[in-house]
Design an enzyme around this catalytic site. Structure first.
Site, PDB file in Angstrom:
ATOM      1  N   HIS A 125       0.868  -1.172   0.000  1.00 55.77           N
ATOM      2  CA  HIS A 125       0.000   0.000   0.000  1.00 55.77           C
ATOM      3  C   HIS A 125       0.913   1.233   0.000  1.00 55.77           C
ATOM      4  O   HIS A 125       1.818   1.339   0.845  1.00 55.77           O
ATOM      5  CB  HIS A 125      -0.863   0.046   1.257  1.00 55.77           C
ATOM      6  CG  HIS A 125      -2.000  -0.932   1.267  1.00 55.77           C
ATOM      7  ND1 HIS A 125      -1.856  -2.269   1.043  1.00 55.77           N
ATOM      8  CD2 HIS A 125      -3.331  -0.728   1.506  1.00 55.77           C
ATOM      9  CE1 HIS A 125      -3.051  -2.859   1.133  1.00 55.77           C
ATOM     10  NE2 HIS A 125      -3.962  -1.951   1.419  1.00 55.77           N
ATOM     11  N   GLU A 138      -1.893   6.058  -0.592  1.00 55.29           N
ATOM     12  CA  GLU A 138      -3.324   6.087  -0.238  1.00 55.29           C
ATOM     13  C   GLU A 138      -3.549   7.383   0.544  1.00 55.29           C
ATOM     14  O   GLU A 138      -4.193   8.304   0.054  1.00 55.29           O
ATOM     15  CB  GLU A 138      -3.696   4.858   0.604  1.00 55.29           C
ATOM     16  CG  GLU A 138      -5.158   4.840   1.069  1.00 55.29           C
ATOM     17  CD  GLU A 138      -5.475   3.666   2.014  1.00 55.29           C
ATOM     18  OE1 GLU A 138      -4.544   3.080   2.606  1.00 55.29           O
ATOM     19  OE2 GLU A 138      -6.689   3.357   2.179  1.00 55.29           O
TER      20      GLU A 138
HETATM   21  N1  ADE Z   1      -5.949  -2.651   5.965  1.00 58.34           N
HETATM   22  C1  ADE Z   1      -7.160  -2.944   5.492  1.00 58.34           C
HETATM   23  N2  ADE Z   1      -7.553  -2.021   4.601  1.00 58.34           N
HETATM   24  C2  ADE Z   1      -6.549  -1.123   4.493  1.00 58.34           C
HETATM   25  C3  ADE Z   1      -6.351   0.049   3.736  1.00 58.34           C
HETATM   26  N3  ADE Z   1      -7.268   0.526   2.884  1.00 58.34           N
HETATM   27  N4  ADE Z   1      -5.200   0.716   3.893  1.00 58.34           N
HETATM   28  C4  ADE Z   1      -4.279   0.277   4.748  1.00 58.34           C
HETATM   29  N5  ADE Z   1      -4.413  -0.820   5.486  1.00 58.34           N
HETATM   30  C5  ADE Z   1      -5.544  -1.517   5.356  1.00 58.34           C
HETATM   31 ZN    ZN Z   2      -6.056  -2.123   1.270  1.00 61.77          ZN
END
Ligand code: ADE
Ligand code: ZN
Length: 326
Positions: free
Chosen positions: A196, A199
């Site tokens: 990730h 975000e």
């Molecule tokens: N764990 C579950 N969903 C998540 C997300 N969108 N961003 C980071 N960690 C997560």
């Molecule tokens: Zn995620």
């Protein structure tokens, strides 16, 4: 809308799905009941009413609290099977599924219990609906790299049953660089890695995921739209981004779907896939994401075909498997 029908029917892969995030309130209460646990909410409606998030952290606090009802292999099996049933209804033929071992082992649930339950659900999903799947272990980035190494040691006896590794949880203040050595070890085990990035975190975290963790895909990555040079690089490398539109709106990354940068990311030539992230918490599964995106942007069938195709090609499925879908 015939275009929407086409988008929903197209064979596709889901590449960004946290299995713990598919825990519907009804199933959470059923599991709490059978495991003799009390959730800190009176009933299903009270729990659903708490799904009003200001940011990623406010969601994560609830998500980790609800995961406490998952205790037995049967719980993890039922969770997986419930997700795959919904996935099948949305035209998903292949799913690459994240799980967070540390959320469970920290509560005294063995990694083996989690794995066996998820695998049992996946086997049943394959038998019933022909959906193939892969499991991706995610490390919680709010914990230390040392904790990640301890988790990897627990995973290693089962390593043949794990397809790859990811990085999730609280992004801000926990850059990919914190896990450079851990991810080098995962890659040395011959596994693809994803993370990730971008975000809530800045474009710099996307560069770190690429250059330090050497990821095969970026999860989310939507803040790349702030950095033209990064957009060019992602396009040139055909780096897949697993974008989760309803998640981004629910976690206030964008105030409204109409403000999502999906159109800019597509216009920049990026390899975009659509995904549901934590469908029980964010207002829907992949089909619901497709409906919400189409209501905002009114794309044509060619765009939807390309997105479905991207998802299959960005998956870790073998060329032979992919040939069967395309
Ligand atoms: N764990 C579950 N969903 C998540 C997300 N969108 N961003 C980071 N960690 C997560
Ligand atoms: Zn995620």
């Amino acid at each position: 809308d015939p275009v929407l029908d086409f988008a929903l029917r197209c064979p596709k892969a889901e590449l960004h799905l946290h299995i713990e995030g598919s825990l519907e309130p009804e199933l959470a209460f059923a599991m709490a009941e059978r495991n003799g646990i009390r959730l800190p909410y009176a009933d299903v409606d009270a729990l659903r009413a708490a799904y009003d998030f200001a940011d990623l952290q406010s969601f994560l606090d609830l998500y980790y609290a609800c995961a406490d009802v998952l205790r037995t292999a049967a719980d993890f099996r039922d969770l997986m099977l419930a997700y795959l049933a919904r996935a099948h209804a949305d035209g998903i033929v292949h799913a690459e599924i994240f799980f967070d071992p540390q959320t469970h082992t920290a509560r005294g649930i063995r990694f083996q219990t989690v794995l066996e339950g998820l695998e049992a659900g996946a086997a049943e999903g394959l038998a019933r609906w022909g959906i193939s799947s892969r499991l991706i272990v995610c490390f919680l980035r709010h914990l230390s790299e040392e904790d990640g190494f301890a988790t990897l040691a627990e995973v290693e006896p089962f390593i043949a049953r794990i397809h790859g590794f990811g990085l999730d949880s609280s992004e801000r203040g926990h850059p990919p660089s914190k896990f450079e050595r851990l991810f080098a070890r995962c890659r040395a085990l011959g596994k693809p890695v994803v993370a990730h990035a971008g975000e809530e975190g800045p474009p710099a975290y996307i560069y770190e995921a690429l250059d330090l963790l050497k990821v095969a895909r970026i999860d989310h990555g939507v803040r790349a739209s702030e950095d033209p040079a990064l957009l060019q690089r992602l396009a040139r490398e055909r780096m897949p981004l697993t974008v989760c539109p309803l998640s981004n709106v629910r976690l206030c990354v964008f105030a409204r779907m109409e403000q999502h940068t999906l159109p800019q990311l597509l216009a920049a030539g990026l390899n975009i896939t659509l995904n549901s992230d934590d469908p029980a918490y964010f207002g829907g599964y992949l089909g619901d994401n497709i409906r919400a995106v189409q209501a905002a942007f009114h794309w044509d069938a060619a765009t939807w075909y390309q997105l479905a195709r991207n998802s299959l090609e960005a998956s870790f499925a073998s060329p032979a498997e992919q040939a069967g879908w395309i």
